[in-house]
Design a protein around this motif. Structure first.
Motif, mmCIF file in Angstrom:
data_model
loop_
_atom_site.group_PDB
_atom_site.id
_atom_site.type_symbol
_atom_site.label_atom_id
_atom_site.label_comp_id
_atom_site.label_asym_id
_atom_site.label_seq_id
_atom_site.Cartn_x
_atom_site.Cartn_y
_atom_site.Cartn_z
ATOM 1 N N SER A 216 15.150 -1.301 -16.828
ATOM 2 C CA SER A 216 13.865 -1.995 -16.971
ATOM 3 C C SER A 216 13.300 -1.925 -18.386
ATOM 4 O O SER A 216 12.679 -2.874 -18.859
ATOM 5 C CB SER A 216 12.845 -1.441 -15.968
ATOM 6 N N ASN A 237 14.772 -5.700 -8.735
ATOM 7 C CA ASN A 237 13.501 -5.185 -8.220
ATOM 8 C C ASN A 237 12.775 -4.324 -9.246
ATOM 9 O O ASN A 237 11.543 -4.300 -9.294
ATOM 10 C CB ASN A 237 13.734 -4.394 -6.939
ATOM 11 N N SER A 238 13.516 -3.617 -10.091
ATOM 12 C CA SER A 238 12.869 -2.800 -11.120
ATOM 13 C C SER A 238 12.235 -3.661 -12.204
ATOM 14 O O SER A 238 11.290 -3.240 -12.868
ATOM 15 C CB SER A 238 13.890 -1.840 -11.753
ATOM 16 N N LEU A 240 10.927 -6.721 -11.545
ATOM 17 C CA LEU A 240 9.856 -7.512 -10.940
ATOM 18 C C LEU A 240 9.344 -6.785 -9.710
ATOM 19 O O LEU A 240 9.664 -7.147 -8.572
ATOM 20 C CB LEU A 240 10.373 -8.907 -10.569
ATOM 21 N N PRO A 241 8.552 -5.726 -9.902
ATOM 22 C CA PRO A 241 8.125 -4.877 -8.774
ATOM 23 C C PRO A 241 7.355 -5.632 -7.695
ATOM 24 O O PRO A 241 7.382 -5.263 -6.525
ATOM 25 C CB PRO A 241 7.236 -3.822 -9.457
ATOM 26 N N GLU A 242 6.629 -6.710 -8.086
ATOM 27 C CA GLU A 242 5.800 -7.399 -7.102
ATOM 28 C C GLU A 242 6.606 -8.285 -6.155
ATOM 29 O O GLU A 242 6.081 -8.773 -5.162
ATOM 30 C CB GLU A 242 4.733 -8.244 -7.806
ATOM 31 N N LYS A 243 7.885 -8.529 -6.475
ATOM 32 C CA LYS A 243 8.740 -9.319 -5.589
ATOM 33 C C LYS A 243 9.904 -8.444 -5.137
ATOM 34 O O LYS A 243 10.453 -7.684 -5.934
ATOM 35 C CB LYS A 243 9.278 -10.555 -6.312
ATOM 36 N N GLU A 244 10.266 -8.544 -3.891
ATOM 37 C CA GLU A 244 11.380 -7.729 -3.392
ATOM 38 C C GLU A 244 12.607 -8.598 -3.146
ATOM 39 O O GLU A 244 12.626 -9.437 -2.250
ATOM 40 C CB GLU A 244 10.999 -7.008 -2.093
#
Length: 414
Positions: A216, A237-238, A240-244
């Motif tokens: 990240s 995911n690392s 873009l934490p707000e999207k899984e």
């Protein structure tokens, strides 16, 4: 006279060529440097990461919990970066390793083996205060990993930015810098900054799902990355934490998705990770092969090719493929490379050897796609060996297997 192998591969090149020539910025092939340019750089790729003593334990029969099990115990030289470096050496490259071991039994075993291969030890820190990294793997009677314990804190603790800085000149003149994710994030960032300042491409090897997230803070510096499916998802995911982003394995941990559904499942993560700055993803799929995805032709510093074993394979150069548009508006290419059937003896070093084969091939002057084919052929040899890295490679066999792999490469619509 041109070899029959070269002629057959030229036909594969024509078969996979795009119907129209790509734009000018893509046709600039970084592997076609002049002799004077290649002579001005070092012949040593640099690898920074762990040297680990692997202890492999496998019972003769079904594993019985809460008691000792009769079986075999082996000591094997390991560590992601170390495996890659050893394999590259056996393929004709001369890597420079920056790592750490202790003045203990495990450290002495690792260094003794390292020196026997004729590899340099200048970049390896050895002190009494260091506990050599050790990983104990417990396999079931079928050879699948049942459990493992890793003690690799020394890599984070002692491979500091200060220690890495001592080898700045090696990094700046390298054709490629490989970083394994066992490094402390500060050391990863520091090494990337050195490489960026010198225009050296960086290869990020995720190591594990947990440590893959360390990308990240350095993603903008990464040229190549080699995750498996779940490491790819963790990387995305690392970033873009707000999207899984999601990927589902079977309850037994295997992947039985069709090739098409597997790619569709991974495509959002691939597209996003490429959008964040990585130039090329080599997504390893185990027995399903490899997805090669890149948004532009990765730039490289290439060494003098004359001394490399791989330079003699005559695998030719692959053209650029049709450019497609991904979900996030990123133009990228996607290909599937099939795996080869293998008699599995030890799967532990396969991924590391695949990466070694790709890097050694690129540094030998082969283009990206033939290099991936070589990497898969090298990985096959690895899984058929009890050691993490085979004792030797048959270059003629590698060339034949790479040709077979290239004949099965499929362009994936994105």
């Amino acid at each position: 006279m041109e070899s029959a192998l070269h002629r057959r591969l030229d036909s594969l090149v024509r078969h996979l060529a795009p119907p129209q020539p790509p734009s000018q910025d893509l046709t600039q092939n970084p592997l076609s440097m002049s002799a004077s340019a290649s002579d001005s750089v070092s012949a040593s790729p640099v690898l920074i990461g762990g040297m680990v003593l692997d202890i492999h334990a496998k019972p003769y029969n079904d594993l019985a919990p809460r008691t000792t099990n009769p079986g075999e115990v082996q000591y094997v030289s390991g560590g992601v970066a170390r495996n890659i470096a050893e394999c590259m050496c056996k393929l004709g490259a001369r890597p420079f390793m920056i790592s750490v071991v202790g003045l203990d039994m495990a450290g002495e075993m690792l260094l003794r083996y390292w020196k026997s291969a004729g590899l340099a030890t200048e970049g390896i820190l050895q002190e009494k205060s260091i506990a050599t990294p050790v990983v104990t793997n417990l396999f079931d009677s079928y050879g699948e990993l049942a459990a493992g314990v890793a003690s690799v804190d020394a890599v984070e603790k002692f491979l500091t930015p200060f220690f890495v800085q001592q080898f700045q000149s090696y990094i700046c003149s390298a054709p490629v810098l490989l970083l394994d994710a066992n490094l402390h994030p500060q050391s990863l960032e520091f090494a990337c900054q050195i490489a960026a300042g010198a225009g050296v491409p960086v290869w990020f090897e995720p190591v594990s799902v947990k440590k893959s997230t360390r990308i990240s803070s350095i993603v903008k510096h990464i040229t190549y990355a080699s995750p498996n499916e779940i490491e790819l998802i963790a990387m995305a995911n690392s970033l873009l934490p707000e999207k899984e982003f999601k990927f589902h394995l079977d309850p037994n941990g295997s992947n039985t998705h069709s090739l098409e559904s597997l790619f569709q499942m991974l495509k959002p993560a691939i597209s996003f990770v490429l959008c964040k700055g990585i130039k090329c993803l080599v997504v390893t799929l185990g027995q399903a092969g490899v997805f090669l995805c890149f948004r532009e032709w990765p730039q490289s510093k290439i060494q003098d090719l004359k001394s490399s074993k791989l330079a003699s394979l005559s695998l030719g150069r692959m053209p650029h493929a049709i450019v497609n548009e991904g979900e996030l508006g990123v133009e990228f290419h996607a290909y599937h490379f099939p795996a080869l059937n293998a008699s599995v003896a030890n799967p532990t070093g396969a991924g590391d050897c695949l990466v070694a084969g790709v890097i050694a091939s690129i540094c030998s002057g082969l283009d990206l796609m033939p290099s991936v084919a070589i990497g898969i052929a090298v990985a096959k040899a690895a899984v058929e060996s009890k050691a993490n890295v085979p004792a030797e490679f048959n270059m003629k066999n590698l060339a034949g297997e790479a040709e077979s792999i290239l004949s099965g490469v499929k362009h994936l619509p994105v």
